[in-house]
Design a protein around this motif. Structure first.
Motif, PDB file in Angstrom:
ATOM      1  N   GLU A  91      -4.185   9.201  -1.133  1.00 42.46           N
ATOM      2  CA  GLU A  91      -3.387   8.663  -2.250  1.00 42.46           C
ATOM      3  C   GLU A  91      -3.729   7.186  -2.433  1.00 42.46           C
ATOM      4  OE1 GLU A  91      -1.663   9.631  -5.189  1.00 42.46           O
ATOM      5  OE2 GLU A  91      -0.928  11.106  -3.753  1.00 42.46           O
ATOM      6  N   CYS A  92      -3.888   6.770  -3.691  1.00 42.69           N
ATOM      7  CA  CYS A  92      -4.462   5.446  -3.950  1.00 42.69           C
ATOM      8  C   CYS A  92      -3.424   4.369  -4.193  1.00 42.69           C
ATOM      9  CB  CYS A  92      -5.423   5.534  -5.125  1.00 42.69           C
ATOM     10  SG  CYS A  92      -4.717   6.423  -6.515  1.00 42.69           S
ATOM     11  N   HIS A  93      -2.155   4.648  -3.858  1.00 41.27           N
ATOM     12  CA  HIS A  93      -1.100   3.645  -4.014  1.00 41.27           C
ATOM     13  C   HIS A  93       0.041   4.006  -3.064  1.00 41.27           C
ATOM     14  CE1 HIS A  93      -0.151   7.022  -6.733  1.00 41.27           C
ATOM     15  NE2 HIS A  93       1.044   6.876  -6.194  1.00 41.27           N
ATOM     16  N   LEU A  94       0.911   3.053  -2.776  1.00 43.28           N
ATOM     17  CA  LEU A  94       2.142   3.340  -2.047  1.00 43.28           C
ATOM     18  C   LEU A  94       3.231   3.719  -3.044  1.00 43.28           C
ATOM     19  CD1 LEU A  94       2.279   0.433   0.565  1.00 43.28           C
ATOM     20  CD2 LEU A  94       1.588   2.808   0.941  1.00 43.28           C
ATOM     21  N   GLY A 120      -5.761  -0.804  -1.283  1.00 46.88           N
ATOM     22  CA  GLY A 120      -6.717  -1.609  -2.055  1.00 46.88           C
ATOM     23  C   GLY A 120      -7.127  -0.903  -3.325  1.00 46.88           C
ATOM     24  N   ASN A 121      -6.591  -1.369  -4.456  1.00 48.13           N
ATOM     25  CA  ASN A 121      -6.764  -0.675  -5.729  1.00 48.13           C
ATOM     26  C   ASN A 121      -6.098  -1.534  -6.806  1.00 48.13           C
ATOM     27  OD1 ASN A 121      -6.445   0.979  -7.963  1.00 48.13           O
ATOM     28  ND2 ASN A 121      -5.417   2.624  -6.886  1.00 48.13           N
ATOM     29  N   PRO A 122      -6.822  -1.990  -7.795  1.00 46.63           N
ATOM     30  CA  PRO A 122      -6.212  -2.891  -8.787  1.00 46.63           C
ATOM     31  C   PRO A 122      -5.553  -2.180  -9.954  1.00 46.63           C
ATOM     32  CG  PRO A 122      -8.546  -2.719  -9.211  1.00 46.63           C
ATOM     33  CD  PRO A 122      -8.264  -1.815  -8.018  1.00 46.63           C
ATOM     34  N   ILE A 123      -5.438  -0.843  -9.900  1.00 48.45           N
ATOM     35  CA  ILE A 123      -4.981  -0.124 -11.088  1.00 48.45           C
ATOM     36  C   ILE A 123      -3.571   0.445 -10.927  1.00 48.45           C
ATOM     37  CG2 ILE A 123      -5.536   1.691 -12.744  1.00 48.45           C
ATOM     38  CD1 ILE A 123      -8.509   1.280 -11.807  1.00 48.45           C
ATOM     39  N   CYS A 124      -3.403   1.530 -10.164  1.00 41.85           N
ATOM     40  CA  CYS A 124      -2.117   2.224 -10.240  1.00 41.85           C
ATOM     41  C   CYS A 124      -0.995   1.683  -9.343  1.00 41.85           C
ATOM     42  CB  CYS A 124      -2.283   3.720 -10.053  1.00 41.85           C
ATOM     43  SG  CYS A 124      -3.066   4.166  -8.532  1.00 41.85           S
ATOM     44  N   PRO A 125      -1.264   0.916  -8.271  1.00 46.20           N
ATOM     45  CA  PRO A 125      -0.114   0.467  -7.466  1.00 46.20           C
ATOM     46  C   PRO A 125       0.960  -0.254  -8.280  1.00 46.20           C
ATOM     47  CG  PRO A 125      -2.110   0.093  -6.231  1.00 46.20           C
ATOM     48  CD  PRO A 125      -2.537   0.543  -7.623  1.00 46.20           C
TER      49      PRO A 125
END
Ligand code: MG
Ligand code: ZN
Length: 219
Positions: A91-94, A120-125
């Protein structure tokens, strides 16, 4: 049901849990910070340097969000800071529920500022409230000065932008005034801190601002 409706429902459920988290944190006098960035911008380094800089003044706790591994949590634990590692398993966000489970494992009475290092991800978090009071994006010089235009969602939603690795500016193609202009375009109100976790330049202004946010919440 259309896809858009499903996403809206997930966000609403998340926001309800985020409100619970905010109440839990508030009751313990904890200021929570949602720290977001692309991989490699220096989130963990910023946590370590900030905690060192405020040692004896502010007690930190950390939630480390990563897809896998506990490398970052081990670094934080080496400073005797209470830390919970969350592995999202792809999963790409918390999200707020994951954070709520982590809160149960932290000594909240002994923590002043809880830094939640997002995946580490500049989009969906940025779409998922966690219960934080302060949102910060870390950008770094090698990523380029056009980052605010490429990721307007995150740059427009934060209270502060930390521009890390300023010591590398002479060696890469990076225009500081273009970066500042991009941040201002997306977010006229954001605090901007230009610093280097490696050299320590600029770190104290950031650390003092963060401490002041916590002290303001206590009053
Ligand atoms: Mg990290
Ligand atoms: Zn995601």
């Amino acid at each position: 049901m259309k896809k858009v409706e499903v996403i809206t429902q997930v966000l609403n459920a998340n926001d309800l849990i985020a409100e619970e988290n905010q109440a839990i944190l508030h009751n313990h006098g904890v200021l929570a910070v949602n720290l977001m960035a692309s991989p490699g911008a220096g989130k963990t380094s910023l946590i370590l340097q900030t905690a060192k800089s405020l040692a004896g003044r502010v007690r930190f706790g950390v939630i480390e969000g990563d897809v896998a591994s506990r490398i970052d949590a081990d670094k934080v634990a080496s400073l005797d800071i209470p830390v919970i590692q969350i592995n999202t398993g792809g999963e790409c966000h918390l999200d707020a529920l994951t954070v709520q489970k982590a809160l149960k494992g932290l000594p909240l009475n002994d923590i002043n500022i809880l830094v939640i290092e997002n995946v580490g991800n500049p989009i969906c978090p940025v779409e998922f409230q966690l219960g934080e009071k302060v949102r910060v994006v870390v950008a770094s010089v090698p990523e380029g000065d056009d980052k605010p235009y490429k990721y307007p969602g995150i740059f427009s939603a934060v209270d502060a932008v930390v521009l890390n690795k300023i010591d590398l500016a002479p060696y890469v193609d990076f225009r500081l005034d273009a970066m500042r202009q991009g941040i201002r375009t997306m977010n006229p109100k954001a605090e901007i801190f230009e610093l280097s976790c490696r050299t320590g330049d600029g770190l104290s202004a950031w650390a003092e601002w963060l401490e002041s946010r916590w002290r303001r919440q206590k009053e």
